[in-house]
Design a protein around this motif. Structure first.
Motif, PDB file in Angstrom:
ATOM      1  N   GLU A   1      -3.027   4.059  -7.665  1.00 45.05           N
ATOM      2  CA  GLU A   1      -3.783   2.870  -8.081  1.00 45.05           C
ATOM      3  C   GLU A   1      -3.376   2.508  -9.515  1.00 45.05           C
TER       4      GLU A   1
ATOM      5  N   TYR B   1       0.850  -1.191   0.000  1.00 45.56           N
ATOM      6  CA  TYR B   1       0.000   0.000   0.000  1.00 45.56           C
ATOM      7  C   TYR B   1       0.883   1.237   0.000  1.00 45.56           C
TER       8      TYR B   1
ATOM      9  N   GLU C   1      -5.980   7.830  -6.916  1.00 46.41           N
ATOM     10  CA  GLU C   1      -6.254   7.303  -8.266  1.00 46.41           C
ATOM     11  C   GLU C   1      -4.947   7.108  -9.026  1.00 46.41           C
TER      12      GLU C   1
ATOM     13  N   PRO D   1      -2.354   0.084  -4.407  1.00 45.73           N
ATOM     14  CA  PRO D   1      -3.491   0.823  -3.859  1.00 45.73           C
ATOM     15  C   PRO D   1      -3.084   1.775  -2.735  1.00 45.73           C
TER      16      PRO D   1
END
Ligand SMILES: Nc1ncnc2c1ncn2[C@@H]1O[C@H](COP(=O)(O)OP(=O)(O)O)[C@@H](O)[C@H]1O
Ligand SMILES: [Mg+2]
Length: 164
Positions: free
Chosen positions: A154, A132, A151, A159
């Motif tokens: 991602e 992450y 975004e 993420p």
């Protein structure tokens, strides 16, 4: 006994700050936490010395010894191991990712920093580890910034962490 590697090729991203806070929070919650400092600058080790070596314990390790040190700490009862790494050190980051169950990539939510994490994102994908991006040191009152930065990362295949 999770092992969390904190990596980012960028200096000043917040690696050491995140590493010591995670380990200290785990220790406060009653777990035995350990920080393994693989950064020759030894900032986490300096922090431990300032605290009179109060827990969580910080030990250092050259990257090639990391797997052995993690195994030894686990057999001695470490419940959470956090590995702090240096910037600009592919081999140290790689060694940390290899022994980790989870990788956290601290990143400031700004264009230069976001662009720089692509290399780090590729490394964790190559080694197939869950990862992450943790946004650090941004304006807490700018939800749009986090939305757009989330975004973007991602799109790099990593993420954004739900906790900032
Ligand atoms: N979440 C944060 N909010 C504000 N300042 C931070 C945060 N994380 C780190 N910093 C500050 O940014 C600087 C670099 O942090 P550091 O953890 O040493 O980064 P790194 O280990 O990636 O080089 C330090 O001055 C630290 O206090
Ligand atoms: Mg550091």
């Amino acid at each position: 006994m999770p092992v969390i590697a904190i990596i980012s090729q960028k200096g000043g991203a917040g690696k050491t700050t995140l590493a010591i806070h995670l380990a200290a929070a785990a220790q406060d919650a009653g777990r035995v936490a350990l920080i393994i400092d693989t950064d020759p600058q030894a900032t986490a080790s300096q922090w431990a010395a300032w605290r009179g070596d109060a827990p969580p314990e910080v030990i250092d390790s050259p990257p090639p010894r990391l797997a052995a040190k993690v195994a030894a700490a686990q057999s001695q009862g470490a419940e959470l191991i956090v590995i702090d790494t240096p910037p600009h050190a592919d081999s140290a980051a790689r060694a940390a990712v290899e022994v980790a169950d989870l990788v956290l990539i601290p990143c400031r939510p700004s264009a230069f920093d976001l662009s720089a994490i692509q290399t780090t994102a590729k490394l964790v994908q190559l080694l197939k580890k869950p990862a992450y991006v943790v946004f650090t040191a941004g304006n807490p009152n700018a939800p749009r910034v986090y939305e757009e930065a989330g975004e973007l990362v991602e799109g790099f295949g990593t993420p954004p962490c739900p906790v900032q």
